[in-house]
Design an enzyme around this catalytic site. Sequence first.
Site, short mmCIF file in Angstrom:
data_model
loop_
_atom_site.label_atom_id
_atom_site.label_comp_id
_atom_site.label_asym_id
_atom_site.label_seq_id
_atom_site.Cartn_x
_atom_site.Cartn_y
_atom_site.Cartn_z
CD GLU A 1 -2.75 1.18 2.53
OE1 GLU A 1 -2.51 0.48 3.52
OE2 GLU A 1 -3.80 1.83 2.38
CG ASN B 1 -8.95 -2.50 3.32
OD1 ASN B 1 -8.28 -3.51 3.54
ND2 ASN B 1 -8.82 -1.38 4.04
CD GLU B 2 -9.02 -2.35 8.19
OE1 GLU B 2 -9.25 -1.17 8.45
OE2 GLU B 2 -8.06 -2.99 8.67
O1 AHR Z 1 -1.84 -1.23 7.11
C1 AHR Z 1 -2.31 0.06 7.37
C2 AHR Z 1 -3.84 0.14 7.38
O2 AHR Z 1 -4.36 -0.66 8.38
C3 AHR Z 1 -4.52 -0.37 6.15
O3 AHR Z 1 -4.57 0.60 5.16
C4 AHR Z 1 -5.88 -0.70 6.63
O4 AHR Z 1 -6.48 -1.73 5.91
C5 AHR Z 1 -5.68 -1.04 8.08
O5 AHR Z 1 -6.54 -0.33 8.89
#
Ligand code: AHR
Length: 648
Positions: free
Chosen positions: A51, A364-365
């Site tokens: 990321e 994601n999440e």
């Molecule tokens: O790894 C950092 C962040 O942690 C990611 O972007 C997210 O998915 C999680 O909350």
Amino acid sequence: MRPSIAISIVLFMALLFVPASVLVGVDHVIAVNPINLGPVISPFLYGVFFEDINHAVDGGLYAELVRNRSFEHTDRIEGWSVVLEKGCKASFSIKSERPVNGNNTSYLRFDIESDDRRVILSNDGYDGIPLVGGESYIFSSFIRGDDYSGEIEIRLMDSQGNSIITASLGSKFADLWERYSVVLEVPEDCHDGRLALILKGSGLICLDMISLLPERNWHGMRPDLLEMLKELKPGFLRFPGGCLVEGDSLENSYRWKDTIGPVEERKANYNLWGYNQSYGIGFFEYLILAEYLGAEPVPIFNAGISCQVRGAEYCSMNTMDGWVQDVLDFIEFANGPTESSWGAKRAELGHPEPFNVTYIGVGNENWGNEYHERFALFQKAIKDKHPEIVILFSGPPSYEGAPFNRAWRWARQNAVEIIDEHIYAVPEWMLRNTERYDKYDREGPKVMLGEYAAHEAGRRNTLQAALAEAALMTGLERNSDVVIMAAYAPLFNRPGWSQWTPDLIWFDSTRVYGTPSYHVQRIFNRNLGDIIVDSSLTDEDVEVIGYWFKSLYHSCSFDYETGDLIIKVVNPWPEDKEVLVEIDEATKVTGKGEATVITSDSIFDGNTFEDPERIVPMTTVLSDFSNRFTFSFEGNSITVLRLNTGSL
Ligand code: AHR
């Protein structure tokens, strides 16, 4: 003394490795029975999660040395400074009329009145531009000389303004955007350089996409950071996030189509982590990176919801088609024939062969009904057209509790194949939950532990964190029929430019090192067996501040190619442990093997730029051992034993 994971007394002892016959009083036993096989281990169990957080890409893996090359940053001239020679009459502004193209809307325009005074435009990159003597650097810029006459000189200089090398871009600039470039061979090292454009003429001149790229790059990537990834031999690459995929709002959610094609046509956007992203590494580069690393690509797409943790913007259900179509188009881009329109695009970018992407994540999440109803649309559309694609369903940010249980319930009822769990927890939690996946339903969805890391107080990258992660990983390995992928998170950290610690790999302009967690990932992955072998530990549990922990954490597997039994043992306690390792006589060891150990004086030790190898794995050759031998697992250590058996 009572063991404590908060206070560690380190005992300096060489690895004790003696035949069992000379050992008395050993009451800790690891018994291994290679005839009893457990689950097959997922070949891509350990991967990486990429990321662009902490400047992992811009200012990191992306080799571009100029910050804000296209003047698209929220602060349009961030990274740049303008100096006018005494007496020079000139002004500058950010413009958007007649841009380089419709995606790249801002550029810098100078209006210079005096023709005998110079304008110096310079950029200091990220903490200065690192220049290596003997290496070549490609300068390029889009220029529109609306009404300009005079030379433009390119100069690389040190932080004091002393010139290192110069080149001329000439003095004729068309009044249409054109790309001008020159290669500069740097004579000497300068870790803190600057790029300058010296405008010696007068009139109106427009500049955009001002770039300086080391010739030594791989598809625009920095070789030393790439090497760190290669060393991990990751089984998969999950990209491009993370919260980044979701965006603060849908406006800056990650849209893969913005990130492919010529860099000047990519649609730079601000990043949820607080900085601008050039998309110099975009979806095509992530795919070729995965291919280069031999890793399964796992792209993650926005589910039509911006970051729920940050307040959530939900796209309306009647605009969902567009979000779903983006994913279908991506599948065609990655896997489709070159006759298809997106397959043709892939071929045009230099990769006619399909990438054979199999796993795709949606969300994601994310959690709740809003997510479930949107996920269901993706699921139906993707499965109708591409039943071969395996879709990952996002778990919520929590790894237990009501939202987590609801997510699992929905997943089970709706034919979800894989659920993406994230675990950021204190080391103690990890030590107490190494059996978490023992209890998972073997018939239910599989798990991708898409993000995890031990967060100790202070959130540092210490041996203590690495010990806890290694212990958890022994449990992942033993349950690899359920957990098929797992990745530490986040991957990179550029100190001074970071938003999150701890991280796996730390770097600056010229240096890089792996944290203890990195070395754990590396040795666990490089010693990933093919199948779990039955093993058990006989020992008393350890009580620490009212909680009970195992004395050691272990897993045992077999590697068909080498015939090695692989025993991983984590001793998170300060005392060395003498353990009798007993391998069932039905399988004879050849007496050849090795032990790789990660340890240090204190659990609070970590690596630093000044001492990057304080904690690294040390490998010792083992010889002349039999099916019963004792091994001393050092206090606060992670050990991988490879014991050759010839065959199973
Ligand atoms: O790894 C950092 C962040 O942690 C990611 O972007 C997210 O998915 C999680 O909350």
